[in-house]
Structures are given as structure tokens and as C-alpha cells.
Write an enzyme that holds these catalytic residues in place. Structure first.
Site, PDB file in Angstrom:
ATOM      1  N   GLN A  48       0.809  -1.216   0.000  1.00 31.62           N
ATOM      2  CA  GLN A  48       0.000   0.000   0.000  1.00 31.62           C
ATOM      3  C   GLN A  48       0.840   1.262   0.000  1.00 31.62           C
ATOM      4  OE1 GLN A  48       1.061  -1.584   2.573  1.00 31.62           O
ATOM      5  NE2 GLN A  48       0.302  -0.875   4.526  1.00 31.62           N
ATOM      6  N   ALA A  87      -6.716  -2.756  10.184  1.00 30.20           N
ATOM      7  CA  ALA A  87      -7.591  -1.671  10.643  1.00 30.20           C
ATOM      8  C   ALA A  87      -7.224  -0.332  10.003  1.00 30.20           C
ATOM      9  CB  ALA A  87      -7.592  -1.561  12.177  1.00 30.20           C
ATOM     10  N   SER A  88      -6.646  -0.370   8.829  1.00 25.46           N
ATOM     11  CA  SER A  88      -6.307   0.869   8.101  1.00 25.46           C
ATOM     12  C   SER A  88      -5.473   1.815   8.951  1.00 25.46           C
ATOM     13  CB  SER A  88      -7.589   1.560   7.615  1.00 25.46           C
ATOM     14  OG  SER A  88      -8.350   0.689   6.800  1.00 25.46           O
ATOM     15  N   ARG A  89      -4.551   1.263   9.746  1.00 26.74           N
ATOM     16  CA  ARG A  89      -3.864   2.036  10.771  1.00 26.74           C
ATOM     17  C   ARG A  89      -2.437   2.427  10.423  1.00 26.74           C
ATOM     18  NH1 ARG A  89      -0.522  -0.888  13.789  1.00 26.74           N
ATOM     19  NH2 ARG A  89      -1.052  -0.186  15.867  1.00 26.74           N
ATOM     20  N   ALA A 288      -3.013  13.145   8.534  1.00 28.48           N
ATOM     21  CA  ALA A 288      -3.476  11.999   7.743  1.00 28.48           C
ATOM     22  C   ALA A 288      -4.391  11.072   8.544  1.00 28.48           C
ATOM     23  CB  ALA A 288      -2.286  11.200   7.227  1.00 28.48           C
ATOM     24  N   LYS A 289      -5.367  10.476   7.835  1.00 26.17           N
ATOM     25  CA  LYS A 289      -6.196   9.391   8.363  1.00 26.17           C
ATOM     26  C   LYS A 289      -5.853   8.109   7.604  1.00 26.17           C
ATOM     27  CE  LYS A 289     -10.142  12.492   9.219  1.00 26.17           C
ATOM     28  NZ  LYS A 289     -11.575  12.773   8.881  1.00 26.17           N
ATOM     29  N   GLU A 293      -8.718  -0.079   3.956  1.00 25.84           N
ATOM     30  CA  GLU A 293      -9.763  -1.083   3.743  1.00 25.84           C
ATOM     31  C   GLU A 293     -11.059  -0.504   3.195  1.00 25.84           C
ATOM     32  OE1 GLU A 293      -9.237  -4.302   7.178  1.00 25.84           O
ATOM     33  OE2 GLU A 293      -8.866  -2.252   7.807  1.00 25.84           O
TER      34      GLU A 293
END
Length: 338
Positions: A48, A87-89, A288-289, A293
């Protein structure tokens, strides 16, 4: 046969990280003898772009060119602790840990440089090109490589920093269930345009329009690729992927390996238009966030809604096979006849 067109949209929000057990990530940063900086993690890059974004966070915080930063994702035996890439972390929590470690390393860098230049560290700044310079007197400067050599071979110091991002676990309020389960939430909307063949039941997705609120896009190119790659996965879930046979519904006709497991190829991909919206998160690295997912989520209901708009069939289970469309059309016709 009639090809019927429809348009549908879906909006979603998605949490970044989880606060179960604190969900921490750690990072270490240290300088090499030649002025490079190594970021050591146990966080995995799944493709990613985590290594690139982490290098950006470190370079920006240290004030050095990104080419000076090496990211070592190591492994869980030798690297600092990380709960994992889920968890897109990654960008949010690992990025925060890297920023914290880089800040500490930068403080040491400036202290070593101050001793070499015989000035106060508070009067120094990094300029982003590889130099540490005196504020207001750009000609008085020293290159980072010289600072690193001085630290290692004259001052006997280690230019390094440690970072850990940890958000305290949130326990639900018994009476209401209220809690704070994540770090922040990103938002998205996808519009799908489809064409449905009412004789064969085949659905073709013609176009996808994606809008994502990402906090701040640290790397817009990678973020856009993540949005469109995720949309490919969503389309694949919606129309193709299943371990069950389509028809006849017998395991003898089911996929037995990945050669028979259907996923969309290049000819199945729709035209995509993607837009990133920025509303920086207070607790994110540079705002940023996490969006990883969620990029697969919005296309699925958007396609389902577009099919409903096209032929009036409400699909509620994936994949949206031709058989399900035809059965839905038969039910509609039977209802009208009755």
C-alpha cells in the site's frame, strides 16, 4: 434483449485503528556514520506504500532529503513492537510513531551540530536539503554528513530517537454503550454507472466516481492508486468472487483452484474518476487518516443500487451473478402479472 443503464451511489465512513489494548506502534530512528537515517519498524508494507509514506514522515520531521532515509521493516524478532498492519492504521499510527522518533533524533542532531558550530542548538534549523544552518545566517551551516561523522568519531554520541503511538483503551459505558473505539474516521462516496442485459442478466460496470475524505493526503499519487485499487477489489467482490459454483449449484462445478476462481481482468475494469478531499485530523501525522480497507467498501452498495436503478432488482447477496438478476426479473414480472 434490452441493455438498461442505471446509476447508484453509496456513502461510507470507516474507522482508523482500534483502541482494544491500546493498539500501539513503535519506531526507532538512528543516523548512520554518513548522515543517512534508518527508520526501524516491525510494521509490514502490504504493497500500500507504507515504506514511502513513512520515509516522507521521517524526512519532513528531520528536515533532510527523503533520499537520506532508509526504512527497515525488519521483523518481529528484531524490530520495535507493532500490533500489525490492519484496521487501516499504518499511515496514522506508524506514521505518528515515526514522527515522534524523528523529533527526538532531530534534537540530538541539532545538539551535535551546535557543538560543532559553537552556537546554541535552539538557534539552529534543518533546511530540507541536507544542511543544518544558523537561523538568520544561512552562510553559517554544516552538512548532516559532517554532523554524523562528528557524533560518531569526535563526540561519541548516537543520533537517534524513539517513538511510540499509543491511544488508551476505551471501555464502553455500561448504560449507553458509548465509547471511543478508534483514532479518527475517514469518509467516502462512490457513484457507479452500470449496464444490465435483461436477457442474460450480465452486469457491466461502466464507470466509477470515487470521492474520499482522507484527512490529508501525504502522497496523493499513492492515495489515489489505493482508492482505485480498492475499487477494483470492491467490484470483484460485487460481481465475481465466490467459492461457490454459479450454476448449476453443485460443488462438482465449483472452483477448485485460483485458475477457476473468478476475478476481473483488465477488460472488466471500468473507467474511474477519483477525487481526494482534505480535512486534516487533529491526531494524525501531518493530518493523515487511514483509508486502506474502506476503498473496497463503497463500490459494492453503489453497484447494487445502480442495478436497482437499471432494472428494479434489489440484490442483497454477493456476488451479483446473472442468475440472481434473472431470478429477480422473473419475480418482478410475476408480481406484475399477479
Amino acid at each position: 434483449m434490452t441493455l438498461r443503464r442505471g446509476r447508484g451511489y453509496a456513502a461510507v465512513n470507516y474507522p482508523t485503528g482500534m483502541n482494544l489494548g491500546g493498539d500501539p506502534s513503535q519506531a526507532l530512528v538512528h543516523a548512520t556514520t554518513m548522515g543517512g537515517f534508518v527508520v526501524t519498524l516491525s510494521s509490514v508494507d502490504l504493497g500500500q506504500g507504507l515504506r514511502t509514506v513513512v520515509a516522507q514522515c521521517a524526512a519532513e520531521t528531520l528536515g533532510v532529503p527523503i533520499e537520506n532515509v532508509i526504512v527497515d521493516t525488519a521483523d518481529t524478532d528484531t524490530g520495535p513492537h507493532c500490533m500489525g498492519t490492519f484496521a487501516s492504521r499504518g499511515t496514522h499510527r506508524v506514521g505518528n510513531a515515526v514522527v515522534m522518533a524523528a523529533r527526538e533524533a532531530r534534537e540530538v542532531l541539532l545538539q551535535v551540530a551546535a557543538d560543532e558550530l559553537e552556537v546554541d542548538a535552539e538557534d539552529l534549523e534543518t533546511d530540507g536539503t541536507g544542511f543544518v544552518r544558523l537561523k538568520g545566517a544561512a552562510e553559517k551551516k554544516i552538512h548532516v554528513s559532517e554532523v554524523a561523522l562528528a557524533a560518531h568519531f569526535r563526540q561519541g554520541r548516537t543520533i537517534s530517537g524513539r517513538g511510540i503511538f499509543l491511544k488508551e483503551p476505551s471501555t464502553p459505558v455500561p448504560e449507553t454503550g458509548e465509547m471511543d473505539p478508534d483514532s479518527c474516521q475517514a469518509h467516502a462516496c462512490t457513484v457507479a454507472e452500470v449496464e444490465v442485459d435483461d436477457e442474460t442478466g450480465v452486469i457491466e460496470v461502466l464507470r466509477l466516481y470515487n470521492t474520499y475524505e482522507v484527512g490529508r493526503a501525504l502522497n496523493p499519487a499513492i492515495a489515489t492508486q489505493q482508492v482505485e485499487g480498492g475499487a477494483w477489489m470492491g467490484l470483484s467482490h460485487a460481481l465475481f468472487e465466490s467459492t461457490e459454483p454459479y450454476y448449476p449449484h453443485s460443488r462438482e462445478h465449483g472452483p477448485v483452484d485460483f485458475v477457476q476462481y473468478l476475478m476481473p481482468g483488465p477488460a472488466d475494469l471500468p473507467e474511474q474518476t477519483s477525487m481526494l478531499l482534505e480535512r486534516p485530523a487533529d491526531n494524525g501525522p501531518f493530518g493523515a487518516k487511514g483509508i486502506g480497507e474502506m476503498t473496497a467498501n463503497a463500490p459494492i452498495p453503489a453497484i447494487a443500487n445502480a442495478v436497482y436503478d437499471a432494472v428494479g432488482v434489489r440484490l442483497t447477496s454477493m456476488p451479483f451473478t446473472p442468475e440472481k438478476v434473472l431470478r429477480g426479473l422473473d419475480e418482478l414480472r410475476a408480481g406484475r402479472a399477479g
